[in-house]
Enzyme design. Sequence first.
Site, PDB file in Angstrom:
ATOM      1  N   SER A 193      -9.985 -57.947 -21.451  1.00 29.35           N
ATOM      2  CA  SER A 193     -10.286 -58.278 -22.842  1.00 29.35           C
ATOM      3  C   SER A 193     -11.576 -57.579 -23.277  1.00 29.35           C
ATOM      4  O   SER A 193     -11.646 -56.360 -23.232  1.00 29.35           O
ATOM      5  CB  SER A 193     -10.366 -59.795 -23.001  1.00 29.35           C
ATOM      6  OG  SER A 193     -10.388 -60.178 -24.343  1.00 29.35           O
ATOM      7  N   ASP A 250       1.214 -59.027 -25.002  1.00 33.50           N
ATOM      8  CA  ASP A 250      -0.124 -58.739 -25.517  1.00 33.50           C
ATOM      9  C   ASP A 250      -0.452 -57.254 -25.514  1.00 33.50           C
ATOM     10  O   ASP A 250      -0.311 -56.591 -24.499  1.00 33.50           O
ATOM     11  CB  ASP A 250      -1.150 -59.494 -24.661  1.00 33.50           C
ATOM     12  CG  ASP A 250      -2.566 -59.299 -25.150  1.00 33.50           C
ATOM     13  OD1 ASP A 250      -2.801 -59.436 -26.358  1.00 33.50           O
ATOM     14  OD2 ASP A 250      -3.436 -59.007 -24.321  1.00 33.50           O
ATOM     15  N   HIS A 284      -2.167 -63.112 -23.737  1.00 32.66           N
ATOM     16  CA  HIS A 284      -3.442 -62.428 -23.552  1.00 32.66           C
ATOM     17  C   HIS A 284      -4.209 -62.961 -22.345  1.00 32.66           C
ATOM     18  O   HIS A 284      -5.040 -62.260 -21.781  1.00 32.66           O
ATOM     19  CB  HIS A 284      -4.293 -62.588 -24.813  1.00 32.66           C
ATOM     20  CG  HIS A 284      -5.579 -61.830 -24.790  1.00 32.66           C
ATOM     21  ND1 HIS A 284      -5.629 -60.461 -24.879  1.00 32.66           N
ATOM     22  CD2 HIS A 284      -6.875 -62.241 -24.674  1.00 32.66           C
ATOM     23  CE1 HIS A 284      -6.895 -60.056 -24.834  1.00 32.66           C
ATOM     24  NE2 HIS A 284      -7.657 -61.123 -24.706  1.00 32.66           N
TER      25      HIS A 284
END
Length: 267
Positions: free
Chosen positions: A159, A215, A253
Amino acid sequence: MLFNRQSLLVGISLLSQALAAPLLESRATSDPSAFSDLQRAAKLSEAAYCSATKTAVDVTITKTIYDALTDTNGFVGYSTENKKISVVMKGSTTIIDILNDVDTGLVVPTLSGVTFPSGVKIMKGVYTPWSAVHDTIIAEVESLIAQYPDYTLEATGHSLGGALTYIGHVALAQNFPGKELNSTALAAFPIGNQAWATFASSQSGTMNRGNNVADGVPEYYSSGTEATCVKCVGERDLACSAGNGMYGPTIGHFSSFGVAEGLLGCI
């Protein structure tokens, strides 16, 4: 990491392919052999979320990375098993992290040991956290190279940590030319303009991008198992996340190659 359409449109990511192709196509090919390395990167990223201080997977941690102002976290260490020197950056867990995620304004970067071409601009919310710890990371890697001169280099993160890995890969390539370098950015997002993308993709070493089935836009894509691991082609591969229609922080995610990411992975 929390992100929106605006952050996706700010620039193109480190290994973006030219977007000239007019059609979405399914072009991915099965590549289960890549799964093990991608899952190891995911486990290292998970350890960064969990504030590992001594060991993480096969890595002995020699330096914990932290900057209070930008809330930048991670670690540097080495793996005798894989003969690697590792830089691992943490993703978003705090309000400061989320504010960095959505700070999409572009700035001109300046980092020691890195010569940026004219016109390069990077997202402020990624550049500011990295720049706060850049010198510390480079100094620690330099020290470990002196101790383990035959070890290769690697960088990874998930991320926001994956976005920081884009910069980290360039920083390592520029500061330590000639060293073998392999990096993996997981569930990362675009961080710069076209000049940045061109410059970053010209660096030595290998940068892989990996994402979960629900994602983002990856280079490698998986629903969490070796059998479903595929290598994607460009940004318009319908067999990958170009075909999932997902935006924002979906449940997908927070998983990467079968590994829970974020604070849930620390329970």
